[in-house]
Design a protein around this motif. Structure first.
Motif, PDB file in Angstrom:
ATOM      1  N   TYR A   1       4.670   1.831   1.408  1.00 19.24           N
ATOM      2  CA  TYR A   1       6.022   2.514   0.703  1.00 19.24           C
ATOM      3  C   TYR A   1       6.559   3.275   1.542  1.00 19.24           C
ATOM      4  O   TYR A   1       7.725   3.573   1.616  1.00 19.24           O
ATOM      5  N   ALA A   2       5.615   4.280   2.072  1.00 15.87           N
ATOM      6  CA  ALA A   2       6.040   5.375   2.861  1.00 15.87           C
ATOM      7  C   ALA A   2       6.881   4.933   4.070  1.00 15.87           C
ATOM      8  O   ALA A   2       7.749   5.672   4.624  1.00 15.87           O
TER       9      ALA A   2
ATOM     10  N   THR B   1       0.675  -1.190   0.063  1.00 18.22           N
ATOM     11  CA  THR B   1       0.099  -0.310   0.058  1.00 18.22           C
ATOM     12  C   THR B   1       0.910   1.280  -0.075  1.00 18.22           C
ATOM     13  O   THR B   1       2.014   1.073   0.272  1.00 18.22           O
ATOM     14  N   PRO B   2       0.388   2.432  -0.279  1.00 19.00           N
ATOM     15  CA  PRO B   2       1.101   3.646  -0.313  1.00 19.00           C
ATOM     16  C   PRO B   2       1.473   3.910   1.226  1.00 19.00           C
ATOM     17  O   PRO B   2       2.936   4.316   1.365  1.00 19.00           O
TER      18      PRO B   2
ATOM     19  N   TRP C   1       1.002  12.816  -6.799  1.00 16.08           N
ATOM     20  CA  TRP C   1       1.551  11.458  -6.955  1.00 16.08           C
ATOM     21  C   TRP C   1       1.579  11.002  -5.414  1.00 16.08           C
ATOM     22  O   TRP C   1       1.949  12.187  -4.681  1.00 16.08           O
ATOM     23  N   LYS C   2       1.682   9.894  -4.989  1.00 12.22           N
ATOM     24  CA  LYS C   2       2.109   9.328  -3.733  1.00 12.22           C
ATOM     25  C   LYS C   2       2.831   8.178  -3.754  1.00 12.22           C
ATOM     26  O   LYS C   2       2.958   7.609  -4.979  1.00 12.22           O
ATOM     27  N   PRO C   3       3.696   7.792  -2.624  1.00 15.28           N
ATOM     28  CA  PRO C   3       4.387   6.466  -2.632  1.00 15.28           C
ATOM     29  C   PRO C   3       3.689   5.482  -3.038  1.00 15.28           C
ATOM     30  O   PRO C   3       2.162   5.305  -2.706  1.00 15.28           O
ATOM     31  N   GLY C   4       3.880   4.459  -3.978  1.00 12.07           N
ATOM     32  CA  GLY C   4       3.382   3.357  -4.464  1.00 12.07           C
ATOM     33  C   GLY C   4       2.811   3.366  -5.739  1.00 12.07           C
ATOM     34  O   GLY C   4       2.577   2.240  -6.491  1.00 12.07           O
ATOM     35  N   ASP C   5       2.685   4.720  -6.405  1.00 11.73           N
ATOM     36  CA  ASP C   5       2.267   4.813  -7.692  1.00 11.73           C
ATOM     37  C   ASP C   5       3.333   4.049  -8.828  1.00 11.73           C
ATOM     38  O   ASP C   5       4.494   4.470  -8.666  1.00 11.73           O
TER      39      ASP C   5
END
Length: 444
Positions: free
Chosen positions: A18-19, A14-15, A135-139
């Motif tokens: 990743y974060a 999930t985002p 945009w976000k982590p995991g994209d």
């Protein structure tokens, strides 16, 4: 780095996952070194060897600034600017980095004794800087290579006219031939879901360049029925121009250098093909003298193929070797678009055939964000297909650049970065199945 790769390969991270992943202190990247700049002094360009100048090194992860992202690079590809960088032509790229480094305290990061190169990527966003909302982590993303500051009014009608316009990974540091890349988030676009990482990484620079040069109103504004002469029609750039011509209802006249490359053009749907080696065209009598008789013979051959019609648009990128012929064979009022000079920058042509026949020469350089987005959208919709022929490991990038420099390749050559093997990253298998023959057309 293993945790990052595991998260990508799981397909379920999930985002938030990743974060929460810790960033490594360093990563492996393909670099040139400032200390090597003079290594090819006195050597003819044609025999300079990228395998001697390109190195894989551990380098520190750069500081993340506003409007930027760090991307885990699953795959990248080699473009001709990678070749230019590796042979230090037309100038060593450290001159670009030094100039960029003087712009601000933040851009000073780019002025280093090493240059991480590469202007394509497909990968996953790891971190975004302040001010990023889209945009976000995991994209899962691909990146176009236009880097702009947009603090001047000049670039707000066409971002390619920004005085601080640069090509990422060529005129900036922290490029895509690496395990991690630093990009501005306005370079990011959605990864086509039906493609593998290496396939998705291949089109970026050349696909966008061909779109602007041929389709966009900033280029030739190609229309249905146009006769389009495409030099190197099965190569990394020309293969996309050929597809755009066919998809747009134009008539590509494909110039190639071997029967194998002619067959690839036929497999794309092109019918009008000139094998310049088989037909023996020699546009230069010697290093200083062109041969207009050969221009005329070439023009006669084109009219034989087109039913007596001349060329509306020339898709030019070889430069010095072909430019005189390109100007000559273009019809009255026609257009020559040029985006590169792989055979030499000092073009020579007979200006009588330009001014007396009201022809136009248009300089075209990469693409603005909108053009790059439209070009990527056509890839995502399966209207235009990647032309990946072969994939190398990160360690073998020097060999990949050597092959491109020697024109030993077809289409584009890819580089696996964090992806442990080919064939990973497909999310839409049904769409892929519909287009699998076209996707694999260039595979050798």
């Amino acid at each position: 780095m293993k945790e990052i790769v595991d998260a990508v390969l799981s397909g379920t991270a999930t985002p938030g996952d990743y974060a929460a992943l810790p960033l490594p202190d360093s990563y492996r990247g393909v670099v040139i070194r400032r200390e090597d700049v003079g290594m090819f002094d006195g050597v003819d360009s044609r025999v300079k060897d990228p395998r001697k100048s390109l190195h894989v090194m551990d380098v520190p992860v750069p500081e993340l600034g506003p409007g930027e992202a760090l991307v885990a690079v699953m795959a990248s590809s080699v473009n001709y600017n990678s070749v230019w960088t590796s042979i230090f032509e037309p100038v060593p790229t450290f001159a670009f980095l030094e100039r960029y480094g003087k712009l601000s305290p933040l851009t000073a990061r780019h002025d280093l004794p090493y240059h991480v190169i590469g202007s394509d990527l497909a990968g996953v966003v790891l971190r975004t800087g302040p001010g990023v909302n889209a945009w976000k982590p995991g994209d899962e993303v691909v990146a176009h290579c236009l880097s702009v500051e947009l603090e001047s009014p000049d670039g707000h009608d066409d971002t390619m006219l920004d005085p601080e316009q640069r090509i990422w990974g060529f005129e900036t540091n922290f490029g895509g031939l690496a395990e991690i890349a630093l990009v501005k988030t306005n370079q990011l676009m959605p990864k086509p879901k039906h493609l593998t990482w290496e396939e998705a990484a291949a089109p970026g620079l050349v696909n966008s360049t061909a779109y602007r040069q041929l389709v966009s109103r900033n280029g030739a504004a190609m229309k249905q029925g146009d006769n389009v002469l495409i030099w190197g029609a099965s190569g990394g750039l020309g293969s996309y121009a050929t597809q755009f011509a066919l998809a747009g209802g134009a008539n590509p006249i494909c110039v190639v250098s071997s029967p194998e490359k002619a067959e690839i053009c036929r497999s794309m749907g092109a019918e009008l093909i000139i094998d310049r080696n088989a037909e023996g065209y020699r546009f230069w009598k010697d290093e200083h003298t062109q041969d207009p008789k050969e221009w005329k013979r070439f023009g006669k051959r084109i009219r034989e193929l087109t039913g007596g019609e001349d060329i509306d648009i020339v898709f030019e990128h070889p430069g010095r070797e072909t430019f005189g012929a390109s100007v000559y064979v273009t019809r009255k009022g026609g257009t020559i678009t040029t985006c590169a000079s792989t055979s030499g920058y000092m073009h020579e042509y007979d200006n009588r055939y330009l001014w007396m026949s009201l022809k136009r020469i248009i300089g075209s350089h990469f693409a603005n964000y909108r053009e790059a987005y439209e070009a990527n959208r056509l890839i995502a919709k399966g209207k235009i297909h990647p032309t990946l022929s072969k994939t190398y490991s990160l360690e073998d990038t020097g060999q990949a650049a050597y092959d491109v420099h020697r024109n030993l390749h077809q289409g584009k050559v890819g580089v696996l970065c964090l992806a442990p093997e080919e064939g990973l990253g497909v999310r839409d298998h049904e769409m892929r199945a519909r287009h699998i023959d076209a996707i694999n057309r260039f595979r050798v």
